[in-house]
Design a protein around this motif. Structure first.
Motif, PDB file in Angstrom:
ATOM      1  N   SER A 183     -11.581 -14.529  -0.028  1.00 21.30           N
ATOM      2  CA  SER A 183     -10.554 -13.763   0.682  1.00 21.30           C
ATOM      3  C   SER A 183     -10.695 -12.249   0.467  1.00 21.30           C
ATOM      4  CB  SER A 183      -9.163 -14.204   0.217  1.00 21.30           C
ATOM      5  OG  SER A 183      -9.037 -14.045  -1.192  1.00 21.30           O
ATOM      6  N   ALA A 184     -11.395 -11.839  -0.602  1.00 23.69           N
ATOM      7  CA  ALA A 184     -11.613 -10.406  -0.862  1.00 23.69           C
ATOM      8  C   ALA A 184     -12.858  -9.966  -0.094  1.00 23.69           C
ATOM      9  CB  ALA A 184     -11.757 -10.157  -2.355  1.00 23.69           C
ATOM     10  N   ASP A 185     -12.698  -9.872   1.230  1.00 24.34           N
ATOM     11  CA  ASP A 185     -13.859  -9.668   2.098  1.00 24.34           C
ATOM     12  C   ASP A 185     -13.964  -8.262   2.680  1.00 24.34           C
ATOM     13  OD1 ASP A 185     -11.662  -9.881   3.712  1.00 24.34           O
ATOM     14  OD2 ASP A 185     -12.423 -11.520   4.945  1.00 24.34           O
ATOM     15  N   THR A 186     -13.176  -7.323   2.141  1.00 25.90           N
ATOM     16  CA  THR A 186     -13.279  -5.919   2.553  1.00 25.90           C
ATOM     17  C   THR A 186     -13.246  -5.054   1.290  1.00 25.90           C
ATOM     18  OG1 THR A 186     -10.880  -5.551   2.684  1.00 25.90           O
ATOM     19  CG2 THR A 186     -11.974  -6.400   4.677  1.00 25.90           C
ATOM     20  N   PRO A 187     -13.744  -3.810   1.377  1.00 23.76           N
ATOM     21  CA  PRO A 187     -13.671  -2.919   0.213  1.00 23.76           C
ATOM     22  C   PRO A 187     -12.255  -2.765  -0.321  1.00 23.76           C
ATOM     23  CG  PRO A 187     -15.140  -1.985   1.858  1.00 23.76           C
ATOM     24  CD  PRO A 187     -14.497  -3.187   2.496  1.00 23.76           C
ATOM     25  N   GLU A 188     -11.276  -2.672   0.578  1.00 23.07           N
ATOM     26  CA  GLU A 188      -9.879  -2.521   0.169  1.00 23.07           C
ATOM     27  C   GLU A 188      -9.403  -3.731  -0.636  1.00 23.07           C
ATOM     28  OE1 GLU A 188      -5.467  -1.737   2.173  1.00 23.07           O
ATOM     29  OE2 GLU A 188      -7.237  -1.914   3.449  1.00 23.07           O
ATOM     30  N   LYS A 189      -9.723  -4.931  -0.147  1.00 19.97           N
ATOM     31  CA  LYS A 189      -9.280  -6.152  -0.832  1.00 19.97           C
ATOM     32  C   LYS A 189     -10.008  -6.344  -2.159  1.00 19.97           C
ATOM     33  CE  LYS A 189      -7.994  -8.672   3.392  1.00 19.97           C
ATOM     34  NZ  LYS A 189      -8.380  -9.796   4.288  1.00 19.97           N
ATOM     35  N   ARG A 190     -11.279  -5.927  -2.206  1.00 19.12           N
ATOM     36  CA  ARG A 190     -12.028  -6.073  -3.458  1.00 19.12           C
ATOM     37  C   ARG A 190     -11.467  -5.156  -4.543  1.00 19.12           C
ATOM     38  NH1 ARG A 190     -16.394  -7.420   0.142  1.00 19.12           N
ATOM     39  NH2 ARG A 190     -16.979  -5.229   0.498  1.00 19.12           N
ATOM     40  N   TRP A 196      -8.597   5.334  -2.828  1.00 20.42           N
ATOM     41  CA  TRP A 196      -8.599   4.639  -4.122  1.00 20.42           C
ATOM     42  C   TRP A 196      -7.196   4.650  -4.733  1.00 20.42           C
ATOM     43  CZ3 TRP A 196     -13.469   7.488  -6.452  1.00 20.42           C
ATOM     44  CH2 TRP A 196     -14.620   6.973  -5.854  1.00 20.42           C
ATOM     45  N   ALA A 197      -6.558   5.795  -4.660  1.00 21.23           N
ATOM     46  CA  ALA A 197      -5.207   5.915  -5.226  1.00 21.23           C
ATOM     47  C   ALA A 197      -4.222   5.008  -4.492  1.00 21.23           C
ATOM     48  CB  ALA A 197      -4.742   7.368  -5.168  1.00 21.23           C
ATOM     49  N   GLN A 198      -4.356   4.951  -3.164  1.00 18.14           N
ATOM     50  CA  GLN A 198      -3.433   4.153  -2.353  1.00 18.14           C
ATOM     51  C   GLN A 198      -3.637   2.648  -2.538  1.00 18.14           C
ATOM     52  OE1 GLN A 198      -4.254   5.601   1.598  1.00 18.14           O
ATOM     53  NE2 GLN A 198      -2.896   7.387   1.402  1.00 18.14           N
TER      54      GLN A 198
END
Length: 290
Positions: free
Chosen positions: A25-32, A61-63
């Motif tokens: 499910s962690a399939d995007t940079p944001e989710k990872r 990164w902060a967000q």
């Protein structure tokens, strides 16, 4: 005991992505990044050594991380005296040269000052969010013990204020004989945080794993003990998985260090597959077991 936080030196390494450590499910940079931040309270960003970050990236990164999460940032190579690819320098500040790699002396003074300014300014979103831990200055192996290099470390600390610089020395001369006491006394006198490293011994670039507090923050970086330390392949160089026994031997040293420093940041830099992540989890369990 003071505060000990443990993390890794990467969350985006391609061999980590291929290892299966991240859920499907962690399939995007944001989710990872969000998943990583649920497992560990801190991360070291090493990509900023190869090319300076931009404010939009650090803002994201902060967000994308929870309150209380911390980023340590590795300083851009040109700022530590390493050879730097011309293509890594901001386009409008690149020196006119046929060289592929340049050193600080190859860059016009005004451009050098501007590179410093832009690098530190790019960290503002993290600092404003309370998520910037320290800026790691890892000096090259030829950066030996001498007055000019001590003066440069003081200059670096001053340039970074109010951000915190931490210092990793990779030349054995700082630690030979009476030099070790001189080095640590110098760092303490100026409240410069020392970075302890665990790394393969017996090489020209080897430094001993000196565990010492020189300020109210101490950093420990685990590089592994690969028998291919001199390899140009970064995964061979850092592809070492610590045993539980090795990490257990470090737990009391880290506790003692936290008693003296107050805060200790620990980073597993054996970034191949999910070695660093699994070793970091083991070390957290060992530290929590008492």
């Amino acid at each position: 005991m003071g505060d000990i936080v443990v993390g890794t030196a990467s969350w985006t390494d391609r061999t980590l992505l291929a290892s299966g450590w991240y859920p499907a499910s962690a399939d995007t940079p944001e989710k990872r990044l969000a998943y990583y931040a649920k497992q560990f309270p801190i991360v070291e960003v090493d990509a900023t050594y190869y090319g300076p970050p931009n404010e939009q990236t650090t803002k994201l990164w902060a967000q994308r991380t929870p309150d209380g999460f911390t980023f340590n940032i590795k300083a851009f190579s040109l700022l530590t005296g390493h050879p730097t690819k011309v293509s890594a320098i901001y386009k409008d500040l690149r020196p006119e040269t046929d060289k592929k790699n340049v050193y600080p002396g190859d860059v016009p003074p005004q451009a050098y000052e501007e590179i410093w300014s832009r690098f530190l300014t790019a960290l503002d979103p993290l600092a404003q969010a309370g998520k910037l831990g320290a800026v790691l200055f890892q000096f090259p192996p030829w950066f030996g013990i001498r007055r000019s290099n001590k003066d440069f470390m003081l200059e670096v600390a001053e340039r970074c204020k109010p951000l915190r610089a931490v210092f990793e020395l990779r030349n054995a001369s700082w630690f030979e004989g009476a030099n070790q006491t001189e080095t640590l006394d110098f760092l303490r006198a100026h409240e410069l945080p020392f970075v302890c490293v665990d790394m393969p011994q017996g090489h020209k670039s080897s430094v001993p794993p000196v565990v010492a507090a020189t300020a109210d923050l101490a950093v420990v970086r685990f590089h592994g003990h690969s028998d291919k330390w001199t390899s140009k392949d970064i995964h061979e160089k850092f592809g070492y998985e610590y045993s539980a026994k090795e990490l257990a031997a470090w737990a009391p040293k880290l506790r003692d260090l936290s008693d003296k420093a107050g805060q200790v940041q620990v980073f597993m830099n054996n970034c191949y597959s999910d070695y660093a992540q699994r070793n970091a989890s083991t070390l957290i369990d060992l530290l929590d077991s008492d």
